[in-house]
Scaffold this motif. Structure first.
Motif, PDB file in Angstrom:
ATOM      1  N   GLU A  62      -9.736   2.292   0.342  1.00  4.32           N
ATOM      2  CA  GLU A  62      -8.587   3.512  -0.155  1.00  4.32           C
ATOM      3  C   GLU A  62      -7.771   2.831  -1.510  1.00  4.32           C
ATOM      4  O   GLU A  62      -7.744   3.699  -2.438  1.00  4.32           O
ATOM      5  N   TYR A  63      -7.354   1.443  -1.526  1.00  5.80           N
ATOM      6  CA  TYR A  63      -6.268   1.373  -2.444  1.00  5.80           C
ATOM      7  C   TYR A  63      -7.120   0.435  -3.758  1.00  5.80           C
ATOM      8  O   TYR A  63      -6.356  -0.285  -4.201  1.00  5.80           O
TER       9      TYR A  63
ATOM     10  N   LEU B 220       0.783  -1.152   0.001  1.00  3.63           N
ATOM     11  CA  LEU B 220      -0.061   0.015  -0.092  1.00  3.63           C
ATOM     12  C   LEU B 220       0.808   1.098   0.007  1.00  3.63           C
ATOM     13  O   LEU B 220       1.097   1.779   0.876  1.00  3.63           O
ATOM     14  N   PRO B 221       1.270   1.690  -1.067  1.00  4.11           N
ATOM     15  CA  PRO B 221       2.490   2.631  -1.377  1.00  4.11           C
ATOM     16  C   PRO B 221       1.754   3.951  -0.674  1.00  4.11           C
ATOM     17  O   PRO B 221       0.714   4.350  -0.924  1.00  4.11           O
ATOM     18  N   GLY B 222       2.911   4.781   0.114  1.00  2.00           N
ATOM     19  CA  GLY B 222       2.521   5.848   0.668  1.00  2.00           C
ATOM     20  C   GLY B 222       1.828   5.813   1.823  1.00  2.00           C
ATOM     21  O   GLY B 222       1.365   6.656   2.594  1.00  2.00           O
ATOM     22  N   SER B 223       1.915   4.479   2.329  1.00  2.00           N
ATOM     23  CA  SER B 223       1.420   4.299   3.827  1.00  2.00           C
ATOM     24  C   SER B 223       2.602   3.409   4.580  1.00  2.00           C
ATOM     25  O   SER B 223       3.268   2.632   3.921  1.00  2.00           O
ATOM     26  N   PRO B 224       2.276   3.205   5.745  1.00  2.81           N
ATOM     27  CA  PRO B 224       3.160   2.287   6.644  1.00  2.81           C
ATOM     28  C   PRO B 224       2.537   0.979   6.555  1.00  2.81           C
ATOM     29  O   PRO B 224       2.426   0.366   7.664  1.00  2.81           O
TER      30      PRO B 224
ATOM     31  N   LEU C 228      -0.596  -4.633  -5.685  1.00  4.93           N
ATOM     32  CA  LEU C 228      -1.424  -3.525  -5.372  1.00  4.93           C
ATOM     33  C   LEU C 228      -2.746  -4.083  -5.041  1.00  4.93           C
ATOM     34  O   LEU C 228      -3.336  -4.898  -5.862  1.00  4.93           O
ATOM     35  N   PRO C 229      -3.324  -3.520  -3.996  1.00  3.51           N
ATOM     36  CA  PRO C 229      -4.803  -4.041  -3.909  1.00  3.51           C
ATOM     37  C   PRO C 229      -5.764  -3.917  -5.094  1.00  3.51           C
ATOM     38  O   PRO C 229      -6.506  -4.815  -5.237  1.00  3.51           O
ATOM     39  N   ASP C 230      -5.681  -2.567  -5.956  1.00  2.00           N
ATOM     40  CA  ASP C 230      -6.439  -2.584  -6.837  1.00  2.00           C
ATOM     41  C   ASP C 230      -6.055  -3.610  -8.025  1.00  2.00           C
ATOM     42  O   ASP C 230      -6.735  -3.588  -9.266  1.00  2.00           O
ATOM     43  N   GLN C 231      -5.039  -4.423  -7.954  1.00  9.44           N
ATOM     44  CA  GLN C 231      -4.530  -5.415  -9.220  1.00  9.44           C
ATOM     45  C   GLN C 231      -5.284  -6.811  -8.727  1.00  9.44           C
ATOM     46  O   GLN C 231      -5.015  -7.799  -9.374  1.00  9.44           O
TER      47      GLN C 231
END
Length: 184
Positions: A129-130, A74-78, A100-103
């Motif tokens: 969100e992702y 989840l890029p941009g997050s920890p 990524l979750p959207d994949q």
């Protein structure tokens, strides 16, 4: 006496944390809101995931996809998640260290006593969100199942459930099948 050089100005904390998690020896781990947590499911937890995997597997193959519990970034997050099941296109899974979750086409999380709120609240919000299109929450503590869909930045806008175990739950397109939740 000189001072030690300061190397911290070039370090990206998110990248450092995610690099560390990918290089842990032994057990797998995930990062939930910046906290490293080991992934150590029990056998009854695995049995619930397997009951779902067995039902969706024929359709997953028809779709040219695979199921697994591979890493989700989840890029941009920890955050760095290891879902109980993710359904992804086979060509995206080949050689991927993380997706990524959207994949994904579907993400399934099975709760445990120790992580129920994480799956119910934190992961549900972050997956939406992702852009994960479908999130199936198998809540073994509450003995219920809920399908979340229509993701957005504020969460999922549609929830089917919670339904008690034993109730069928319909997975929409591209799956177009009904899950039997009796043995969860």
């Amino acid at each position: 006496m000189g001072t030690a050089p300061d190397y911290t100005h070039n370090i990206n904390p998110e990248h450092a944390l995610k690099y560390a998690i990918q290089n842990i020896r032994g057990d797998r781990a995930q990062i939930i809101e910046g906290v490293i947590e080991p992934v150590t499911p029990t056998w009854d937890h695995e049995a619930a995931a397997e009951a779902i995997r067995d039902q969706i597997k024929p359709r997953v193959r028809e779709l040219g996809c695979v199921t697994g519990s591979g890493n989700l970034d989840l890029p941009g997050s920890p955050n760095w998640y290891v879902p109980d099941i993710a359904v992804v296109p086979a060509d995206q899974a080949k050689g991927a260290g993380a997706l990524l979750p959207d994949q994904t086409l579907l993400i399934v999380e099975v709760t445990s006593e120790s992580n129920g709120d994480t799956d119910r609240v934190v992961k549900r919000k972050r997956y939406a969100e992702y852009g994960a299109p479908l999130y199936l929450l198998v809540d073994r503590v509450e003995r219920s199942i809920t399908l979340f869909s229509e993701p957005g930045h504020l969460g999922y806008t549609r929830a089917e459930g919670p339904h008690p175990f034993g109730s069928p739950i319909a997975l929409p397109a591209p799956f177009d099948l009904s899950l039997d939740t009796t043995d969860l």
